[in-house]
Every structure is written in C-alpha cells, then in structure tokens.
Design a protein around this motif. Structure first.
Motif, PDB file in Angstrom:
ATOM      1  N   ALA A  12       0.800  -1.222   0.000  1.00 25.32           N
ATOM      2  CA  ALA A  12       0.000   0.000   0.000  1.00 25.32           C
ATOM      3  C   ALA A  12       0.834   1.274   0.000  1.00 25.32           C
ATOM      4  O   ALA A  12       0.291   2.368  -0.119  1.00 25.32           O
ATOM      5  CB  ALA A  12      -0.914   0.005   1.221  1.00 25.32           C
ATOM      6  N   GLY A  13       2.142   1.128   0.133  1.00 27.76           N
ATOM      7  CA  GLY A  13       2.934   2.343   0.306  1.00 27.76           C
ATOM      8  C   GLY A  13       4.169   2.396  -0.555  1.00 27.76           C
ATOM      9  O   GLY A  13       4.194   1.921  -1.687  1.00 27.76           O
ATOM     10  N   ASP A  14       5.224   2.950   0.041  1.00 23.73           N
ATOM     11  CA  ASP A  14       6.459   3.178  -0.698  1.00 23.73           C
ATOM     12  C   ASP A  14       7.394   1.974  -0.593  1.00 23.73           C
ATOM     13  O   ASP A  14       7.054   0.937  -0.025  1.00 23.73           O
ATOM     14  CB  ASP A  14       7.144   4.457  -0.205  1.00 23.73           C
ATOM     15  N   LEU A  15       8.597   2.137  -1.123  1.00 27.71           N
ATOM     16  CA  LEU A  15       9.580   1.065  -1.190  1.00 27.71           C
ATOM     17  C   LEU A  15       9.936   0.517   0.188  1.00 27.71           C
ATOM     18  O   LEU A  15      10.176  -0.680   0.344  1.00 27.71           O
ATOM     19  CB  LEU A  15      10.838   1.577  -1.904  1.00 27.71           C
ATOM     20  N   GLU A  16       9.967   1.358   1.190  1.00 24.41           N
ATOM     21  CA  GLU A  16      10.323   0.922   2.550  1.00 24.41           C
ATOM     22  C   GLU A  16       9.331  -0.098   3.109  1.00 24.41           C
ATOM     23  O   GLU A  16       9.662  -0.856   4.007  1.00 24.41           O
ATOM     24  CB  GLU A  16      10.409   2.127   3.494  1.00 24.41           C
ATOM     25  N   GLN A  17       8.127  -0.133   2.578  1.00 23.11           N
ATOM     26  CA  GLN A  17       7.101  -1.048   3.073  1.00 23.11           C
ATOM     27  C   GLN A  17       6.995  -2.323   2.241  1.00 23.11           C
ATOM     28  O   GLN A  17       6.242  -3.228   2.584  1.00 23.11           O
ATOM     29  CB  GLN A  17       5.745  -0.337   3.099  1.00 23.11           C
ATOM     30  N   LEU A  18       7.761  -2.405   1.154  1.00 25.56           N
ATOM     31  CA  LEU A  18       7.685  -3.557   0.264  1.00 25.56           C
ATOM     32  C   LEU A  18       8.445  -4.739   0.859  1.00 25.56           C
ATOM     33  O   LEU A  18       9.568  -4.595   1.345  1.00 25.56           O
ATOM     34  CB  LEU A  18       8.280  -3.197  -1.109  1.00 25.56           C
ATOM     35  N   ASN A  19       7.848  -5.908   0.806  1.00 23.69           N
ATOM     36  CA  ASN A  19       8.459  -7.153   1.257  1.00 23.69           C
ATOM     37  C   ASN A  19       9.776  -7.366   0.513  1.00 23.69           C
ATOM     38  O   ASN A  19       9.837  -7.200  -0.702  1.00 23.69           O
ATOM     39  CB  ASN A  19       7.453  -8.274   0.984  1.00 23.69           C
ATOM     40  N   VAL A  20      10.826  -7.778   1.219  1.00 20.71           N
ATOM     41  CA  VAL A  20      12.152  -7.946   0.624  1.00 20.71           C
ATOM     42  C   VAL A  20      12.135  -8.999  -0.485  1.00 20.71           C
ATOM     43  O   VAL A  20      12.754  -8.826  -1.530  1.00 20.71           O
ATOM     44  CB  VAL A  20      13.200  -8.313   1.701  1.00 20.71           C
ATOM     45  N   GLY A  21      11.416 -10.086  -0.279  1.00 20.39           N
ATOM     46  CA  GLY A  21      11.349 -11.130  -1.296  1.00 20.39           C
ATOM     47  C   GLY A  21      10.711 -10.634  -2.580  1.00 20.39           C
ATOM     48  O   GLY A  21      11.183 -10.938  -3.680  1.00 20.39           O
ATOM     49  N   ILE A  22       9.647  -9.866  -2.440  1.00 23.45           N
ATOM     50  CA  ILE A  22       8.978  -9.300  -3.623  1.00 23.45           C
ATOM     51  C   ILE A  22       9.895  -8.290  -4.300  1.00 23.45           C
ATOM     52  O   ILE A  22      10.020  -8.276  -5.523  1.00 23.45           O
ATOM     53  CB  ILE A  22       7.621  -8.685  -3.233  1.00 23.45           C
ATOM     54  N   TYR A  23      10.571  -7.473  -3.520  1.00 21.79           N
ATOM     55  CA  TYR A  23      11.522  -6.493  -4.052  1.00 21.79           C
ATOM     56  C   TYR A  23      12.574  -7.186  -4.922  1.00 21.79           C
ATOM     57  O   TYR A  23      12.808  -6.800  -6.070  1.00 21.79           O
ATOM     58  CB  TYR A  23      12.177  -5.745  -2.887  1.00 21.79           C
ATOM     59  N   LYS A  24      13.197  -8.233  -4.385  1.00 21.58           N
ATOM     60  CA  LYS A  24      14.235  -8.947  -5.130  1.00 21.58           C
ATOM     61  C   LYS A  24      13.677  -9.580  -6.396  1.00 21.58           C
ATOM     62  O   LYS A  24      14.302  -9.539  -7.454  1.00 21.58           O
ATOM     63  CB  LYS A  24      14.870 -10.020  -4.246  1.00 21.58           C
ATOM     64  N   LYS A  25      12.505 -10.173  -6.286  1.00 20.53           N
ATOM     65  CA  LYS A  25      11.902 -10.831  -7.440  1.00 20.53           C
ATOM     66  C   LYS A  25      11.613  -9.820  -8.547  1.00 20.53           C
ATOM     67  O   LYS A  25      11.868 -10.082  -9.722  1.00 20.53           O
ATOM     68  CB  LYS A  25      10.617 -11.529  -7.013  1.00 20.53           C
ATOM     69  N   LEU A  26      11.086  -8.660  -8.179  1.00 18.30           N
ATOM     70  CA  LEU A  26      10.762  -7.636  -9.176  1.00 18.30           C
ATOM     71  C   LEU A  26      12.002  -7.126  -9.900  1.00 18.30           C
ATOM     72  O   LEU A  26      11.956  -6.836 -11.098  1.00 18.30           O
ATOM     73  CB  LEU A  26      10.023  -6.470  -8.530  1.00 18.30           C
ATOM     74  N   LEU A  27      13.113  -7.029  -9.194  1.00 12.50           N
ATOM     75  CA  LEU A  27      14.324  -6.495  -9.823  1.00 12.50           C
ATOM     76  C   LEU A  27      15.098  -7.540 -10.620  1.00 12.50           C
ATOM     77  O   LEU A  27      15.953  -7.180 -11.426  1.00 12.50           O
ATOM     78  CB  LEU A  27      15.227  -5.856  -8.774  1.00 12.50           C
TER      79      LEU A  27
END
Length: 112
Positions: A12-27
C-alpha cells in the motif's frame, strides 16, 4: 514447459514497506506486468532498474471496468503460454483485485 503467472502484491505504500522477497523478485525477474504503474513503489523501483509492461492504456480504451479487467486477463493468459510471467498489483492480490479473481478462475481452464 510450465505455463505460469506469479501474482505479487506491491503493498500500500512506498519502497520501505515492500516485502524484501517481492523487491528482489521484481528487480531480477522478467517479464513483469503491472496492472497499473500508478503506485508509489513503482517510481522507486524504476530508479533501481525495474522494467515492466503496464496496462494503464487499457483503462483509457474501455468505458467499463469489467472490459478492462477481461482484456488484462486475456493478455496475461496469452503471454503465459510462452513463458512464466509475473503480474504485480497494488496492495494485496486477494483484496479487491478483480483481475486476480479472474486469473484464478480462467487460469486452470487455460492450462496456466
């Protein structure tokens, strides 16, 4: 070949609130499809090299949301015939996300 659509929630928010696993997968994954690029986390992810296809133009093409969602789902199902793909939506995928509900319904019927 496995025909697969992996559905991720952007939160629901900015990068700081994004799950680390999802962050890595997206990149590190591709291809990535976004229901909309109009989400606070997308700007930050773009700065880090995120490449994606969004469906924002489809919203302008149709008068009814159901037509928008149907076109998005059909496009995703077609793309998943050739490769495993990632589809990311704002918030949580199972909360008020019609495209996800349609994918869960149509996917198995299409071998995805």
């Amino acid at each position: 070949m496995v025909k697969r659509i992996e559905i991720l929630g952007l939160g629901a928010g900015d990068l700081e609130q994004l799950n680390v696993g999802i962050y890595k997968k997206l990149l590190h994954a591709s291809p990535i499809y976004l229901r909309t690029k109009e989400h606070p986390v997308v700007v930050d992810l773009e700065k880090e090299g995120l490449t994606y296809t969004s469906f924002d133009a489809i919203y302008e093409k149709h008068d009814q949301f159901e037509e928008v969602y149907e076109e998005i789902v059909q496009t995703l199902l077609e793309q998943a015939q050739d490769a495993s793909i990632i589809y990311a939506v704002p918030g949580h995928p199972l909360v008020a996300e019609r495209t996800v509900q349609l994918l869960l319904d149509y996917g198995p019927k299409n071998g995805v």
